[in-house]
Design a protein around this motif. Structure first.
Motif, short mmCIF file in Angstrom:
data_model
loop_
_atom_site.label_atom_id
_atom_site.label_comp_id
_atom_site.label_asym_id
_atom_site.label_seq_id
_atom_site.Cartn_x
_atom_site.Cartn_y
_atom_site.Cartn_z
N TYR A 191 4.47 -12.61 -6.44
CA TYR A 191 5.51 -11.64 -6.77
C TYR A 191 6.88 -12.30 -6.64
O TYR A 191 7.84 -11.86 -7.23
CB TYR A 191 5.43 -10.43 -5.83
N ALA B 235 0.66 -14.14 -3.38
CA ALA B 235 -0.14 -12.98 -2.97
C ALA B 235 -1.62 -13.31 -3.17
O ALA B 235 -2.47 -12.88 -2.38
CB ALA B 235 0.25 -11.75 -3.77
N SER C 190 -3.94 -6.72 6.55
CA SER C 190 -2.89 -6.16 5.71
C SER C 190 -2.04 -7.29 5.13
O SER C 190 -1.70 -8.23 5.84
CB SER C 190 -2.04 -5.22 6.57
N GLY C 191 -1.76 -7.23 3.85
CA GLY C 191 -0.97 -8.27 3.20
C GLY C 191 -1.79 -9.45 2.69
O GLY C 191 -1.25 -10.41 2.14
N ALA C 192 -3.12 -9.39 2.84
CA ALA C 192 -3.98 -10.51 2.45
C ALA C 192 -4.11 -10.67 0.93
O ALA C 192 -4.46 -11.75 0.45
CB ALA C 192 -5.37 -10.34 3.06
N GLY C 193 -3.85 -9.58 0.19
CA GLY C 193 -3.96 -9.67 -1.27
C GLY C 193 -5.02 -8.75 -1.87
O GLY C 193 -5.29 -8.82 -3.07
N LYS C 194 -5.59 -7.88 -1.05
CA LYS C 194 -6.68 -7.00 -1.53
C LYS C 194 -6.22 -6.11 -2.68
O LYS C 194 -6.86 -6.05 -3.72
CB LYS C 194 -7.20 -6.14 -0.36
N SER C 195 -5.12 -5.39 -2.44
CA SER C 195 -4.60 -4.49 -3.49
C SER C 195 -4.25 -5.26 -4.74
O SER C 195 -4.49 -4.79 -5.86
CB SER C 195 -3.31 -3.81 -3.03
P1 ADP Z 1 -3.30 -5.99 0.96
O1 ADP Z 1 -3.77 -5.03 -0.06
O2 ADP Z 1 -4.38 -6.94 1.44
O3 ADP Z 1 -2.58 -5.33 2.09
P2 ADP Z 1 -1.34 -6.73 -1.04
O4 ADP Z 1 -2.09 -7.18 -2.23
O5 ADP Z 1 -0.79 -5.34 -1.04
O6 ADP Z 1 -2.26 -6.98 0.25
O7 ADP Z 1 -0.14 -7.72 -0.77
C1 ADP Z 1 -0.29 -9.15 -0.77
C2 ADP Z 1 1.09 -9.74 -0.59
O8 ADP Z 1 1.88 -9.49 -1.73
C3 ADP Z 1 1.87 -9.17 0.58
O9 ADP Z 1 2.63 -10.21 1.13
C4 ADP Z 1 2.73 -8.10 -0.06
O10 ADP Z 1 3.91 -7.87 0.69
C5 ADP Z 1 3.04 -8.75 -1.41
N1 ADP Z 1 3.24 -7.73 -2.45
C6 ADP Z 1 2.34 -6.82 -2.86
N2 ADP Z 1 2.83 -6.08 -3.87
C7 ADP Z 1 4.07 -6.55 -4.08
C8 ADP Z 1 5.11 -6.20 -5.00
N3 ADP Z 1 4.94 -5.22 -5.90
N4 ADP Z 1 6.26 -6.91 -4.95
C9 ADP Z 1 6.42 -7.90 -4.07
N5 ADP Z 1 5.50 -8.29 -3.18
C10 ADP Z 1 4.33 -7.61 -3.17
#
Ligand code: ADP
Ligand code: ADP
Length: 221
Positions: free
Chosen positions: A11, A17, A37-42
């Motif tokens: 990002y 990410a 949390s923050g691992a990249g799952k979403s």
């Molecule tokens: P998880 O689902 O495992 O908690 P995310 O995929 O949400 O992890 O996030 C992975 C990393 O990417 C984190 O460091 C998060 O802060 C960053 N991140 C996620 N979405 C965004 C976004 N839209 N803009 C900037 N950074 C993002």
């Protein structure tokens, strides 16, 4: 079949990410995506439904390259998918029936077919008696069951769930897992992000672990 090759997503310039993720998910699999949390799952799930695009790498779903899809093609990809979120994402101003019917209306299905399918999907989650209510009149667990009905009403090839149990109590969590299990038994491939270790222990399935955007473990049962 979902094929993910060398996928990278950042990002911002200085942090990844997702870093070089390669993963194959056969049709009919049930996969937990776990990690802190923050691992990249979403992010990984978003790439699959084309909510985000990877910076590098390829993603093929049923042989079609999601990475190269034009905006016009994305709705056709999403027709094959049902997505469930932690915060349900129901439309507050529409009834339960309308929330579940929406995906079928977009597909241009006939009215009698829509009503038959919506009723069956709501019955499957035990909420057919609440079809004229509005989301905020329902409990959190009921709202999530509506979200599951909305995801399953299209008979999705792939069911994607991002921390779906994050706002649910233990009992409702089990109800939800049983719905996912039966969708999987009927043929949907299920991908579910969760950091709930207890839940994973209770439902032994394939586990993909992410840490800091890297795939650190891929364990079959
Ligand atoms: P998880 O689902 O495992 O908690 P995310 O995929 O949400 O992890 O996030 C992975 C990393 O990417 C984190 O460091 C998060 O802060 C960053 N991140 C996620 N979405 C965004 C976004 N839209 N803009 C900037 N950074 C993002
Ligand atoms: P989750 O825990 O399910 O990954 P989050 O609360 O981390 O959800 O993220 C909620 C929304 O905010 C998502 O759309 C995500 O892409 C976005 N997001 C997450 N981290 C960041 C960030 N560092 N900067 C900007 N947007 C972010």
């Amino acid at each position: 079949m979902i094929q993910i090759y060398n996928v990278c997503k950042n990002y911002s310039k200085d942090s990844a990410a997702l870093d070089q993720i390669t993963l194959k998910i056969p049709k009919g699999d049930f996969v937990f995506i776990t990690g802190p949390s923050g691992a990249g799952k979403s992010t990984l799930l978003k790439l699959l439904y084309a909510g985000e695009r990877p910076n590098r790498g390829q993603i093929l779903i049923d042989g079609r390259n999601v990475t190269r899809m034009s905006g016009r093609q994305v709705p056709f990809l999403r027709r094959k998918m049902g997505v469930v979120f932690q915060d349900f994402k129901l439309i507050a101003g529409r009834t339960i029936y309308e929330n579940v019917a929406f995906a079928l209306e977009v597909q241009g299905r006939k009215r009698y077919e829509i009503s038959k399918k919506v009723y069956a999907a709501l019955k499957n989650v035990g909420l057919e008696h609440k079809l004229n209510r509005y989301p905020l009149e329902l409990s959190g667990g009921e709202q999530q069951r509506v979200a599951v009905a909305r995801a399953l009403v299209v008979d999705p090839m792939i069911l994607i769930a991002d921390e779906p149990t994050g706002n649910l109590d233990p009992e409702t969590t089990i109800e939800l897992m049983e719905l996912f299990k039966s969708a999987n038994a009927r043929g949907s491939t299920v991908l579910m992000a969760t950091h709930d270790r207890d839940l994973i222990r209770r439902y032994p399935r394939r586990i993909v672990t992410l840490e800091n955007g890297r795939l650190t473990e891929d364990r079959e049962v």
